[in-house]
Design an enzyme around this catalytic site. Structure first.
Site, short mmCIF file in Angstrom:
data_model
loop_
_atom_site.label_atom_id
_atom_site.label_comp_id
_atom_site.label_asym_id
_atom_site.label_seq_id
_atom_site.Cartn_x
_atom_site.Cartn_y
_atom_site.Cartn_z
N ALA A 63 0.86 -1.17 0.00
CA ALA A 63 0.00 0.00 0.00
C ALA A 63 0.90 1.23 0.00
O ALA A 63 2.07 1.16 0.41
CB ALA A 63 -0.89 -0.02 1.23
N GLY A 108 0.63 -4.95 1.11
CA GLY A 108 -0.57 -5.03 0.27
C GLY A 108 -0.32 -5.79 -1.03
O GLY A 108 -1.27 -6.30 -1.64
N GLU A 111 -0.73 -9.29 -0.16
CA GLU A 111 -2.15 -9.48 0.18
C GLU A 111 -3.03 -9.55 -1.08
O GLU A 111 -3.96 -10.35 -1.14
CB GLU A 111 -2.60 -8.35 1.12
N GLU A 131 4.68 -4.90 7.61
CA GLU A 131 3.90 -3.87 8.31
C GLU A 131 4.37 -3.56 9.73
O GLU A 131 4.39 -2.40 10.13
CB GLU A 131 2.41 -4.27 8.34
#
Ligand code: CO8
Length: 264
Positions: A63, A108, A111, A131
């Site tokens: 992200a 992300g 993910e 993260e």
């Protein structure tokens, strides 16, 4: 479309996240463009999708850290929901989605790959959930999907340590199904998609739904999920023609033909 390219080749759709200057990091616009691209897929003609990243270095490097850096609690939750809604859309998309992971798949990026049905990668790929090194938890489903895909113990180790792993280790732990030299990755993904696309599309869709839905419930309920989806196939042209073709072959091998499944 903005940060996403889409190309249809026969019955295969190829979705390319196109923000190479930021290693294809997922900002709000990329998430919106991806969502709109999935919505625009012509499900009458497309039977399998490939998802990949533009450039030679990165699938998705996570992200967008710049965008996330100033979020409030409420905005963080909203950003998480935006990603989660998209990733659920991919996971539940009626047709199979193959992630062709061509480099970094971090945070992300890992993910979104895990929301796809199948993951294959280049030998240059790198996976991880960094993260906790940034002061956050995985927020696009990482704590849930990684634990289900590999094992809870391995998922916890990767997430708690924030350690990145290379393609060979991702293969060893079952995160990806196969590893290819970078230049062979997309052709391999397209070949895999084409192999899926030549099978009966309603049956393939029902298999996806049976596996996904069945994994959410206990075995007694899961078997019922399968029974219903199995039964549905008997209303399709594809079942009638697929089985009739087998019987014709037994009757006279000269009558062997390729079944042109019709998606109906
Ligand atoms: N976000 C924003 N920009 C990024 C990101 C990212 N995740 N990753 C790379 N970029 C940008 C860099 O800032 C750089 O931009 P610029 O040229 O303008 O400086 C450009 O991409 C190239 O990157 P590098 O120069 O850093 O390239 P390197 O080859 O030196 O390094 C790495 C590559 C190792 C991938 C490095 O870029 C890196 O560590 N990136 C961050 C990886 C990361 O930590 N990803 C996880 C992010 S957190 C996350 O994904 C949480 C998901 C859940 C969110 C839920 C919200 C509620």
């Amino acid at each position: 479309m903005g940060f996403v390219n889409y190309e249809q080749k026969d019955a295969i759709g190829i979705i390319t996240i196109n923000r190479p200057e930021a290693l294809n990091a997922l900002n709000s616009q990329v998430l919106d463009d991806l969502s709109a691209t999935f919505d625009s897929v012509d499900l009458k003609t497309v039977r399998a999708l490939v998802l990949t990243g533009a450039g030679e270095k990165s699938f998705v490097a996570g992200a967008d850290i710049g965008e996330m850096s100033t979020l409030t609690k409420a905005e963080g939750e909203a950003f998480g929901k935006k990603g989660n809604d998209l990733f659920r859309k991919i996971e539940e998309f009626p047709i199979p989605v193959i992630a062709a992971v061509n480099g970094f798949a971090l945070g992300g990026g890992n993910e979104i790959a895990m929301s796809c049905d199948i993951r294959i990668c280049s030998d240059t790929a790198m996976f991880g959930q960094p993260e906790v090194g940034l002061g956050i938890t995985p927020g696009f489903g990482g704590t849930q999907r990684l634990a289900r895909l590999v094992s809870p113990g391995m998922a916890k180790q990767l997430i708690y340590t924030a350690r990145n792993i290379k393609a060979d280790e991702a293969y060893r732990i079952g995160l990806v199904n196969a590893v290819y030299p970078l230049e062979e990755l997309l052709p391999a993904a397209e070949k895999l998609a084409a192999t899926i696309a030549q099978n009966a599309p309603i049956a393939v869709r029902n298999c996806k739904k049976a596996i996904n839905d069945g994994l959410q419930v206990d075995m007694d309920k899961a078997i019922v999920v399968e029974e219903k989806l199995f039964g549905d196939c008997f209303e399709s042209y594809d079942q009638k023609e697929g089985m009739a073709n087998f019987l014709r072959k037994k009757d006279d091998p000269a009558k062997v033909k390729h079944v042109a499944f019709k998606n109906e």
